[in-house]
Scaffold this active site. Structure first.
Site, PDB file in Angstrom:
ATOM      1  N   TYR A  65       0.868  -0.973   0.604  1.00 32.04           N
ATOM      2  CA  TYR A  65      -0.022   0.436   0.095  1.00 32.04           C
ATOM      3  C   TYR A  65       0.928   1.549  -0.135  1.00 32.04           C
ATOM      4  CZ  TYR A  65       0.976   0.380   5.075  1.00 32.04           C
ATOM      5  OH  TYR A  65       1.298   0.607   6.633  1.00 32.04           O
ATOM      6  N   HIS A 159      -9.333  -6.929   8.809  1.00 29.59           N
ATOM      7  CA  HIS A 159      -8.490  -6.141   7.784  1.00 29.59           C
ATOM      8  C   HIS A 159      -7.394  -6.858   7.443  1.00 29.59           C
ATOM      9  CE1 HIS A 159      -6.219  -2.710   7.730  1.00 29.59           C
ATOM     10  NE2 HIS A 159      -4.581  -3.102   8.324  1.00 29.59           N
ATOM     11  N   LYS A 160      -7.008  -8.183   8.025  1.00 28.97           N
ATOM     12  CA  LYS A 160      -6.218  -9.279   7.190  1.00 28.97           C
ATOM     13  C   LYS A 160      -6.712 -10.250   7.747  1.00 28.97           C
ATOM     14  CE  LYS A 160      -1.701  -5.513   6.896  1.00 28.97           C
ATOM     15  NZ  LYS A 160      -0.985  -5.767   7.660  1.00 28.97           N
ATOM     16  N   TYR A 163      -5.299 -11.111  11.238  1.00 21.50           N
ATOM     17  CA  TYR A 163      -6.007 -10.289  12.134  1.00 21.50           C
ATOM     18  C   TYR A 163      -8.161 -10.845  11.955  1.00 21.50           C
ATOM     19  CZ  TYR A 163      -2.509  -7.471  12.479  1.00 21.50           C
ATOM     20  OH  TYR A 163      -0.120  -7.255  12.437  1.00 21.50           O
ATOM     21  N   ASP A 170      -7.778   1.494   9.044  1.00 25.66           N
ATOM     22  CA  ASP A 170      -6.784   1.399   8.244  1.00 25.66           C
ATOM     23  C   ASP A 170      -7.380   1.063   6.156  1.00 25.66           C
ATOM     24  OD1 ASP A 170      -6.392   1.742  10.021  1.00 25.66           O
ATOM     25  OD2 ASP A 170      -4.149   1.138  10.027  1.00 25.66           O
ATOM     26  N   ARG A 240      -3.728   8.710  12.204  1.00 20.65           N
ATOM     27  CA  ARG A 240      -3.278   8.556  10.405  1.00 20.65           C
ATOM     28  C   ARG A 240      -3.776   7.381  10.390  1.00 20.65           C
ATOM     29  NH1 ARG A 240       2.159   7.171   9.455  1.00 20.65           N
ATOM     30  NH2 ARG A 240       2.223   5.026   9.558  1.00 20.65           N
ATOM     31  N   SER A 241      -4.784   6.990  10.803  1.00 18.52           N
ATOM     32  CA  SER A 241      -5.658   5.935  11.208  1.00 18.52           C
ATOM     33  C   SER A 241      -7.215   6.397  11.016  1.00 18.52           C
ATOM     34  CB  SER A 241      -6.092   5.082  12.175  1.00 18.52           C
ATOM     35  OG  SER A 241      -6.413   5.285  13.298  1.00 18.52           O
ATOM     36  N   ILE A 242      -7.748   7.605  11.311  1.00 20.45           N
ATOM     37  CA  ILE A 242      -8.247   8.631  11.282  1.00 20.45           C
ATOM     38  C   ILE A 242      -7.717   9.207   9.585  1.00 20.45           C
ATOM     39  CG2 ILE A 242     -10.257  10.397  11.846  1.00 20.45           C
ATOM     40  CD1 ILE A 242      -9.242   9.934  14.571  1.00 20.45           C
ATOM     41  N   TRP A 244      -6.591   7.944   6.986  1.00 21.40           N
ATOM     42  CA  TRP A 244      -6.980   7.160   6.213  1.00 21.40           C
ATOM     43  C   TRP A 244      -8.699   6.867   6.233  1.00 21.40           C
ATOM     44  CZ3 TRP A 244      -3.739   5.860   3.668  1.00 21.40           C
ATOM     45  CH2 TRP A 244      -1.621   5.143   4.313  1.00 21.40           C
TER      46      TRP A 244
END
Length: 649
Positions: A65, A159-160, A163, A170, A240-242, A244
């Site tokens: 990414y 997410h993955k 997980y 994200d 950073r998550s917000i 994204w």
């Protein structure tokens, strides 16, 4: 006697160093004069010219990414400048990963990792721009991953695979913009309900009602140590998550159908989040903290990537009309703060982006507990791609924001009545094409449309005959290349009613653009009846007959200090119909005895005419046309002139 050399080696070395320094000075002086988006994009092109990775850290290039978001940022600069060096960078990078079978080097389908979906956006774009089937096949492979990707019981993408049962903010950026762009490009409208639901479920499960902010992650099973046993939420708001998430909303709405019943719900989510994040903008510096709500938290710090993403989300939201205009002040304050706090400059003039957190996650090994202390101990990296790319995109938005006043409140209509060619795509979709706002291939006007939009104007497609009611709201009306019978079985020819309506509209203050073609490829007899009302005729004489790729044969010289094309010296116009002009028209660009462009002032309005559709995508995107031809810059000049020139009140 042996003649003594003029330069001894030490002397030569000294002069070489001086010469190199002079070259570097001039190079970086030029760099310093560029806008921030281009400046940082060019630095990235130089640093990552072989591959996109962190070479100084010994990292190997791989499909991920970080590579994907940088390519998306570079794409934005390409569309903003028309300089194909940015396109070639994207193409060369993707060519190195995707083979002719559509297989992607280093990509593992069965990892079911949402991070690996992001690069699909470049695949969709390259399939459109290059026509290479391999990019479609590779995009199909990523779409196949989504069709089999594990989901929560509610329906949200994990997410993955490593997980399980978890949605992270994200992941919305990693998946949904590609999912939407693929769905639009390949006619899968049924997917948009699923796309909307991903945002809706994420907000429902991660939103804090007190602050309005979104927690980094959500565990449906409540099994993770970081997950609240009642809500399943992680314990903190990571910047950073917000970022994204708000960028994902901003980009998905570009392709999300306007008539879809859940579009307004996405915009409402956007508005709620924007209202929340501006409450936690540092009042002095304008940036956002690593842990967003802890402005005075011990050890907390202003962070570059999250701040750049917030600015991008706010500025684009205002530009697209999703957010109130007051948010532009927050965007500007944030951007100024980024320039002040995070941009450093070496002695040689090269710039860097500082204070980008390397990574922040949840769970894994070693285990990340999502605590406040955890987020503050992750390392910081200079020029991290997760910060540099959003900074470039934020810069593009802020640069556009400076221009929006030019066309504020103006409407630009493009005819799709006289020019109404249809085609069937390789996917079996029948669509209008050739000089339309929405034809993204070389044959379309999407780049010209984006130029008008970036000056604040609204685009309209005029699909019916021009009449007082269809023209009344337009400030600019563009008619290009009316159809012949070989192009459309039953073409709509310009008739007396059309002419009367258009003439009255011009006299009332409308700005009309007439673009013909060489006489073999345009319906001139009826079109000329309209042009004649303004003292203009498209003749049967065609010039600039370009053979093969001898582009110089299509050269048109623009005089210095031109009233329309103020900073343009040379454009490309091939196989054009020469103009005959009489009062009130005047030739404004000529080659020898031939009139190339003409302008007529009629009543309160203006008419601009040229015998070729010379500013469609093929001649603005730089993929074929050498950059010495300034068609892209000329299109911007023309757009500004039309939006400002005696416009309707």
């Amino acid at each position: 006697m042996q003649r003594k050399p003029f330069f001894t080696l030490p002397t030569f070395s000294k002069y070489f160093v001086i010469l190199a320094g002079i070259c570097l000075f001039f190079s970086n002086t030029s760099l310093a004069q560029m806008k921030w988006s281009e400046r940082m994009a060019d630095i990235m092109l130089d640093v990552h010219k072989d591959s996109i990775t962190y070479k100084e850290e010994g990292k190997r290039a791989r499909w991920d990414y970080e590579q994907a978001i940088l390519l998306k940022a570079i794409e934005r600069v390409w569309y903003r400048t028309g300089d194909a060096k940015y396109y070639r960078f994207i193409l060369n990078n993707m060519d190195s990963y995707v083979n002719d079978k559509g297989e992607i080097k280093t990509y593992k389908y069965d990892n079911f990792n949402s991070d690996n979906i992001t690069g699909g956006r470049s695949l969709v774009m390259l399939y459109r721009e290059s026509g290479k089937e391999k990019f479609k096949l590779a995009a199909d492979l990523l779409r196949k991953q989504l069709s089999e990707h594990p989901r929560t019981k509610e329906g949200g993408f994990w997410h993955k695979q490593i997980y399980p049962n978890q949605m992270w903010l994200d992941g919305l950026y990693m998946v949904e913009p590609f999912y939407a762009e693929y769905s639009k490009a390949f006619n899968q409208p049924q997917n948009f309900d699923d796309i909307a639901n991903q945002f809706i479920w994420m907000e429902k499960n991660a939103r804090d009602t007190k602050t309005g902010l979104l927690y980094h992650g959500y565990d449906e099973s409540r099994e993770q140590k970081w997950a609240d046993k009642t809500t399943g939420r992680s314990p903190n708001f990571w910047g950073r998550s917000i970022g994204w998430y708000i960028m994902a909303l901003a980009d998905v709405l570009d392709t999300f159908p306007k008539e879809h019943p859940k579009r307004n719900e996405l915009i409402a989510i956007y508005q709620r989040l924007a209202a929340a994040i501006v409450k936690y903008q540092d009042p002095k510096e304008g940036c956002w903290y690593q842990v967003v709500d802890k402005l005075n938290g011990k050890g907390n710090y202003l962070e570059a990537s999250g701040s750049s993403m917030m600015v991008y989300g706010l500025a684009k939201g205002v530009r697209m009309g999703y957010l109130d205009k007051s948010y532009s002040l927050n965007a500007k304050k944030g951007y100024d703060g980024i320039l002040r706090n995070f941009i450093s400059t070496e002695s040689n003039g090269i710039n860097h982006l500082e204070k980008v957190v390397l990574v922040s996650g949840l769970g894994g090994n070693p285990y990340r507990d999502g605590s406040y202390e955890y987020y503050l101990k992750e390392p910081i990296r200079r020029d991290d791609l997760k910060g540099m790319a959003p900074f470039i995109m934020a810069s593009v938005e802020m640069e556009i924001a400076e221009d929006l006043a030019v066309g504020k409140g103006k409407k630009v209509g493009l005819d799709n009545y006289f020019n109404h060619e249809m085609r069937t795509t390789r996917e079996g979709i029948t669509e209008p094409y050739h000089y339309t706002w929405y034809d993204g291939k070389d044959s379309g006007f999407t780049l010209l449309g984006s130029i008008f939009e970036n000056y604040g104007a609204e685009l309209k497609t005029v699909s019916s005959a021009p009449r007082a009611n269809t023209l009344k709201d337009l400030d600019v009306y563009i008619i290009v290349d009316p159809d012949t019978k070989k192009e459309t079985p039953n073409p709509n020819y310009v008739d007396a009613q059309d002419i009367a309506a258009i003439e009255n509209w011009v006299k009332a203050g409308g700005n009309l653009v007439l673009m013909a073609n060489d006489s073999a490829n345009v319906e001139l007899p009826h079109f000329n009846k309209l042009a004649a009302r303004f003292g203009i005729q498209f003749t049967g004489k065609s010039i600039n007959m370009v053979k093969n790729n001898v582009y110089e044969q299509g050269k048109v010289t623009i005089p210095a200090n031109h009233s329309i094309f103020k900073d343009v010296s040379k454009v490309f116009v091939k196989e054009l119909s020469v103009l005959s002009v009489k009062a009130p028209a005047k030739a404004v660009v000529t080659e020898g005895n031939d009139n190339i462009m003409a302008v007529a002032k009629v009543g309160k309005g203006t008419v601009f005419a040229i015998g070729d559709p010379w500013i469609y995508n093929e001649y603005l995107n730089g993929k074929r046309l050498p950059m010495e031809f300034e068609n892209f810059k000329a299109a911007k000049n023309l757009a500004v002139w039309l939006l400002k020139s005696n416009a309707k009140k």
